[in-house]
Design a protein around this motif. Sequence first.
Motif, mmCIF file in Angstrom:
data_model
loop_
_atom_site.group_PDB
_atom_site.id
_atom_site.type_symbol
_atom_site.label_atom_id
_atom_site.label_comp_id
_atom_site.label_asym_id
_atom_site.label_seq_id
_atom_site.Cartn_x
_atom_site.Cartn_y
_atom_site.Cartn_z
ATOM 1 N N ARG A 27 0.840 -1.196 0.000
ATOM 2 C CA ARG A 27 0.000 0.000 0.000
ATOM 3 C C ARG A 27 0.878 1.250 0.000
ATOM 4 N NH1 ARG A 27 -0.192 4.255 3.861
ATOM 5 N NH2 ARG A 27 -2.244 5.196 3.898
ATOM 6 N N ASN A 28 1.945 1.255 0.785
ATOM 7 C CA ASN A 28 2.843 2.406 0.799
ATOM 8 C C ASN A 28 3.492 2.597 -0.563
ATOM 9 O OD1 ASN A 28 2.233 2.881 3.403
ATOM 10 N ND2 ASN A 28 4.215 2.275 4.254
ATOM 11 N N GLY A 68 0.766 3.663 -3.059
ATOM 12 C CA GLY A 68 0.342 5.022 -2.758
ATOM 13 C C GLY A 68 1.365 6.050 -3.215
ATOM 14 N N GLY A 69 2.608 5.614 -3.396
ATOM 15 C CA GLY A 69 3.662 6.525 -3.824
ATOM 16 C C GLY A 69 3.729 6.703 -5.329
#
Lengths: 321, 301
Positions: free
Chosen positions: B183-184, B187-188
């Motif tokens: 997710r990180n 999301g980036g």
Amino acid sequence: MEQIITAVVAVVAVPLILLGYITLGERIIERLPETLQAWIRPYYWALPAVGFATVFMVYPLVRTVFISFYNSTGDKFVGWDNYHYFFTFPDTLTSLRNSILWLVFFTFFSVFFGLIIAILLDRVRYESLAKIAIFLPVPISAVAASIIWKFMFDYQVPGTTQTGTLNAILGSFGRDPIAWLINLSTNNAALIFVGIWSATGFCMVIISASLKAISSEVLEAARIDGANEFQIIQLVVTPLLWPTITVVGTTMLINALKTFDIVYVMTNGAYNTDVIATQMFRQLAGAHYGRAAAVGVVLFVAIVPLLIVNIRRFQQQEEQR
Amino acid sequence: MSAERVTTRGQTAVGAGVSALDSLGYRLQRLPLHIVIAIFVAIWIIPTVGMVINSFRGVADMSQAGWWTTLFPPHGFSFASYQQVLNLEGVAPSILYSVLITIPATVIQLAIATMGAYAFAWMKFPGRNIFFIVIVGLMVVPIQMTLIPVLQIFKAIHLNGTIYAVWLAHSGYGLPFEVFLLRNYLGGLPREIFESAEVDGAGHSVRFLRIAVPMTLPAIASLTIFVFLGVWNDLLVALTFLGVSVFRPFTVVIAQLTTSLGGGWQFLTAAAVLQMILPLAVFIALQRYFVRGVTAGSVKG
């Protein structure tokens, strides 16, 4: 043979099923009214992951708390008996003591060695090669590491040839061999050292990464101001690395509490080497579910502060995004 | 300047243009540094080297003389330990079962995690933050806390002692970390790409499969290595759900032999070497991905 077929089928089928889940699901969701779409879609996408986490972690977590208040067959409420047992019975108290030893010494020394080695290697040309050597134990399983160290700690009766590396070294200095894993004053230290040996490479790599981010100019300035290398490490480098050290330290604290494999394989908890996690497994294997659950809860409660630290850190990172 | 950055800090400190005498003094001054490093490297590498050497010696030799004696002639190398271990009942199949557990477990959890991570990264929904904070919390929950209820679930649906149970359990335990990490990463990714795809009429399934997954491949690759080796090296989960089953993986068999044999366990060195070949080969071949996978969780967060 049947197992091979099912494994192959699973490897192919699971992604295909998820693909079907996504495409078919999207086809249906796209037909829905706009507002309903926005409601349903995210949950539909998150469902498999959230479902797995719920079934295998959230539900069991709550359930374990309940089980810990029941007897081993789970049909009689016994109140705090299982906890009372844990905090009064000598064997379980020993495991608690040892876990605290792990918590303190394993955490401190893996981070400390990781830091020292990272700083030292930053100053030599063969850094990357030496890093590989220090990192080598990380990919090795705790099971294999235990066998590696059983040889290091191997003990023969005094007077006979020592086949264990450490005792052979002692012998070459004319000292008597030590039964490292049996002797009550050395065995916990020996096990904890195996843990440190496995974890230092991990700490080193992370600390080293943020060490590289410190600009050479800062160090240069300190040198021009007349600081010697030890002062630089103590007063400049370590404070700058402190955020990383706390992150690595928290990870190591959690690992210390979860320690299981090394103790299980090397001594199986014999000679007062049990830790909470092996104690829990012992109760579980003996079908003392209530007691095992209580030990699990104790372990969980010990981890809660670290869990809160992790969530706080996550929230801080989110604000920076 | 750029060349100087590659050289190490100790050298830049001295800089160019020092006399030969200064250089000698400088080298002498740095001798303790090299000695300390050499000691660390020795402690971290000799135990493994010693055991690997031992695995190629006769079982009787191992209990009569230390591994270092083999370094001098007569060497007396032999494959006896390997033969003995592989002929031991259950050992050879257990290697196969390790493979049959590890590959599906890795594929299942990564497939589910990628999809879930996409929802958390690129969809807005009520409760998203709460859900995600729970996931962050679950990453550190000790699996001991979940073993009993999960065992009871498996018993209730007659999966206990099967390979499927371990697939599912590993997937459940691994998901929080993987969802968090992916997710990180997802999301980036640049928002514009997803927005322009949306403008072009691409639905979420297209955006996920054609944009998100291909762009996340580097992260998925690192994570695959990490998860694969985590399952391959796992002891606790397999011991709990397959401890008495015929489908015990390699780690469980080695651990049980070590604890049950008491004396005469020396030939298990061969088993340990066989068990760690795969992780070490992966580490050496894919060093960068490997280190990134191992460290991703705590560095970037």
